[in-house]
Design a protein around this motif. Sequence first.
Motif, PDB file in Angstrom:
ATOM      1  N   HIS A  54      22.875  58.583  26.735  1.00 48.93           N
ATOM      2  CA  HIS A  54      24.229  59.078  26.530  1.00 48.93           C
ATOM      3  C   HIS A  54      24.914  58.252  25.447  1.00 48.93           C
ATOM      4  O   HIS A  54      24.561  57.095  25.233  1.00 48.93           O
ATOM      5  CB  HIS A  54      25.058  58.993  27.820  1.00 48.93           C
ATOM      6  CG  HIS A  54      24.873  60.186  28.716  1.00 48.93           C
ATOM      7  ND1 HIS A  54      25.201  61.466  28.316  1.00 48.93           N
ATOM      8  CD2 HIS A  54      24.370  60.288  29.963  1.00 48.93           C
ATOM      9  CE1 HIS A  54      24.899  62.306  29.304  1.00 48.93           C
ATOM     10  NE2 HIS A  54      24.402  61.626  30.306  1.00 48.93           N
ATOM     11  N   ARG A  73      28.375  63.393  28.359  1.00 49.36           N
ATOM     12  CA  ARG A  73      28.075  63.805  29.752  1.00 49.36           C
ATOM     13  C   ARG A  73      28.191  65.335  29.874  1.00 49.36           C
ATOM     14  O   ARG A  73      29.116  65.937  29.330  1.00 49.36           O
ATOM     15  CB  ARG A  73      29.039  63.128  30.722  1.00 49.36           C
ATOM     16  CG  ARG A  73      28.819  63.466  32.181  1.00 49.36           C
ATOM     17  CD  ARG A  73      27.604  62.781  32.760  1.00 49.36           C
ATOM     18  NE  ARG A  73      27.870  61.381  33.110  1.00 49.36           N
ATOM     19  CZ  ARG A  73      26.910  60.518  33.400  1.00 49.36           C
ATOM     20  NH1 ARG A  73      25.644  60.883  33.336  1.00 49.36           N
ATOM     21  NH2 ARG A  73      27.201  59.266  33.733  1.00 49.36           N
ATOM     22  N   GLY A  98      35.053  63.611  27.293  1.00 50.44           N
ATOM     23  CA  GLY A  98      33.865  63.395  28.126  1.00 50.44           C
ATOM     24  C   GLY A  98      34.275  62.835  29.479  1.00 50.44           C
ATOM     25  O   GLY A  98      35.456  62.806  29.829  1.00 50.44           O
ATOM     26  N   GLU A  99      33.266  62.342  30.236  1.00 51.19           N
ATOM     27  CA  GLU A  99      33.539  61.764  31.556  1.00 51.19           C
ATOM     28  C   GLU A  99      34.238  60.419  31.382  1.00 51.19           C
ATOM     29  O   GLU A  99      33.797  59.586  30.577  1.00 51.19           O
ATOM     30  CB  GLU A  99      32.204  61.543  32.296  1.00 51.19           C
ATOM     31  CG  GLU A  99      32.360  60.856  33.643  1.00 51.19           C
ATOM     32  CD  GLU A  99      31.061  60.194  34.109  1.00 51.19           C
ATOM     33  OE1 GLU A  99      30.373  59.577  33.261  1.00 51.19           O
ATOM     34  OE2 GLU A  99      30.759  60.306  35.303  1.00 51.19           O
ATOM     35  N   ASP A 114      22.054  55.702  33.893  1.00 48.93           N
ATOM     36  CA  ASP A 114      23.372  55.766  34.532  1.00 48.93           C
ATOM     37  C   ASP A 114      23.863  54.372  34.924  1.00 48.93           C
ATOM     38  O   ASP A 114      25.071  54.089  34.828  1.00 48.93           O
ATOM     39  CB  ASP A 114      23.342  56.713  35.741  1.00 48.93           C
ATOM     40  CG  ASP A 114      23.514  58.177  35.283  1.00 48.93           C
ATOM     41  OD1 ASP A 114      23.134  59.089  36.030  1.00 48.93           O
ATOM     42  OD2 ASP A 114      23.997  58.382  34.143  1.00 48.93           O
ATOM     43  N   ARG A 118      25.993  69.700  24.100  1.00 47.07           N
ATOM     44  CA  ARG A 118      25.874  70.295  25.436  1.00 47.07           C
ATOM     45  C   ARG A 118      25.443  71.757  25.370  1.00 47.07           C
ATOM     46  O   ARG A 118      24.559  72.207  26.110  1.00 47.07           O
ATOM     47  CB  ARG A 118      27.225  70.207  26.177  1.00 47.07           C
ATOM     48  CG  ARG A 118      27.472  68.885  26.892  1.00 47.07           C
ATOM     49  CD  ARG A 118      28.761  68.946  27.706  1.00 47.07           C
ATOM     50  NE  ARG A 118      29.934  68.996  26.852  1.00 47.07           N
ATOM     51  CZ  ARG A 118      30.564  67.897  26.388  1.00 47.07           C
ATOM     52  NH1 ARG A 118      30.136  66.702  26.726  1.00 47.07           N
ATOM     53  NH2 ARG A 118      31.617  68.018  25.587  1.00 47.07           N
ATOM     54  N   SER A 153      22.217  61.832  22.169  1.00 45.85           N
ATOM     55  CA  SER A 153      21.944  61.979  23.598  1.00 45.85           C
ATOM     56  C   SER A 153      20.577  62.612  23.785  1.00 45.85           C
ATOM     57  O   SER A 153      20.157  63.447  22.974  1.00 45.85           O
ATOM     58  CB  SER A 153      23.043  62.845  24.252  1.00 45.85           C
ATOM     59  OG  SER A 153      22.792  63.014  25.621  1.00 45.85           O
ATOM     60  N   VAL A 180      32.260  58.695  28.552  1.00 45.78           N
ATOM     61  CA  VAL A 180      30.859  59.101  28.390  1.00 45.78           C
ATOM     62  C   VAL A 180      30.904  60.462  27.703  1.00 45.78           C
ATOM     63  O   VAL A 180      30.838  61.514  28.358  1.00 45.78           O
ATOM     64  CB  VAL A 180      30.140  59.169  29.758  1.00 45.78           C
ATOM     65  CG1 VAL A 180      28.626  59.344  29.583  1.00 45.78           C
ATOM     66  CG2 VAL A 180      30.423  57.904  30.573  1.00 45.78           C
ATOM     67  N   TYR A 187      23.102  66.447  32.916  1.00 46.36           N
ATOM     68  CA  TYR A 187      22.743  65.024  33.090  1.00 46.36           C
ATOM     69  C   TYR A 187      23.828  64.141  32.515  1.00 46.36           C
ATOM     70  O   TYR A 187      24.698  64.590  31.819  1.00 46.36           O
ATOM     71  CB  TYR A 187      21.388  64.701  32.424  1.00 46.36           C
ATOM     72  CG  TYR A 187      21.357  64.756  30.922  1.00 46.36           C
ATOM     73  CD1 TYR A 187      21.132  65.965  30.254  1.00 46.36           C
ATOM     74  CD2 TYR A 187      21.596  63.619  30.142  1.00 46.36           C
ATOM     75  CE1 TYR A 187      21.116  66.017  28.860  1.00 46.36           C
ATOM     76  CE2 TYR A 187      21.574  63.678  28.753  1.00 46.36           C
ATOM     77  CZ  TYR A 187      21.329  64.885  28.119  1.00 46.36           C
ATOM     78  OH  TYR A 187      21.317  64.933  26.749  1.00 46.36           O
TER      79      TYR A 187
END
Length: 370
Positions: free
Chosen positions: A352, A366, A25-26, A177, A69, A155, A363, A370
């Motif tokens: 998240h 992510r 993820g991020e 966020d 996702r 999520s 994250v 979004y």
Amino acid sequence: SKLEQTEPPTIGLTKLFPDGNFPEGELQEYKDDNSYRTNSEEKRYDERMAMEDPEVTYNNIRRAAEVHRQVRKYARKTIRPGMRMLEIADLIENGVRNLVEENGLESGIGFPTGLSLNHCAAHYSPNSGDTIVLGEKDVLKVDIGVHVKGRICDSAFTLTFDPTYEKLLEAVKAATDTGVREAGIDVRLGELAGYIQETMESYEVEVNGKVLPVKPIENLSGHTIAPYQIHGGKSVLLVKNDDPTKMEEGEYFAIETFGSTGRGKVIEQGEVSHYARKVDAPHVPLRLTSAKALLKSINKNFGTLPWCRRYLERAGESKYLLALNHLVSQGIVQDYPPLCDVRGSMTAQFEHTILLRPTRKEVVSRGDDY
Ligand SMILES: COc1ccc(Cn2nnc3c2[C@](C)(O)CC[C@@H]3OC(=O)NC(C)C)cc1
Ligand SMILES: [Co+2]
């Protein structure tokens, strides 16, 4: 040639990722300098190596996040006013079951698909016979859970089809966020709640010429996630408080925020769809034979994962309501009624799942949406 996902999504992800490695993820750096963590870092290294190899666990939740996702991408482009809530639930759940390659308690849906509308913020999923149709002016919270080996990716996002509440959605997305960015090892939950509240309350929304402040919903929260347990025991509230409890290394958190144009407080309202067997359910002797049989079915199909009435029916149960209500009254199963603010108000949610890894925050849920 690279195998591509179909539309609607049907191909299991182990086919799309044949090497078994799922995308990270991020990554976000922790805010504080890591210097003081280096020596304790060494100590923790030994502890960590004693635990289940984290890379294996990370890969499981990353597989769940990639399913999330791909399914939500299809859902966001397909859900339209005029569709029945049952149709929307099936669309999402068929996608999750196909891509996660549902297999008993090894992999599957993490919890009931949340489809709460308007003043209702959470814990609504259509029961069989539900006739509600999605309307042009509705504000729909889509909360999807996917699990792989009990590691739940939790999520959620909000959908609207009319511009009126755009500022409400912007406020909640920004607050979530903020929560994700400010989260970190040794961060106090009460402090994190303050940052979330500050962002949320810096927005207002104009509805029919009236300017309304966006309020964080004071009795909803984010939460830790543990294997096969959607609520791991720690709550991240949405209004400043003096809870000194700290976030800890290795924890998984669902960082979710809810904003409202109403009272900023939800109450339990409407027919129950969401249930979960309690982790510490008491061993009470069940007199009712049908309740004994139902509990057996619940343990076999769900364990401690949350479920809804439709999933019971899909597992072959019928005429279960009396037995179910008995299990609830005996404190073995917990019911979770829909959580709603006042009629006429509108609520929004963004969420998240984040992993507090030893050196960085991931994250994991992510996406480019979004
Ligand atoms: C039975 O199916 C479920 C599904 C998800 C959850 C996960 N969760 N756990 N608590 C909450 C949630 C939701 C669904 O995220 C919504 C917010 C809610 O916050 C809340 O009540 N906080 C108080 C303890 C202050 C729980 C059960
Ligand atoms: Co959620």
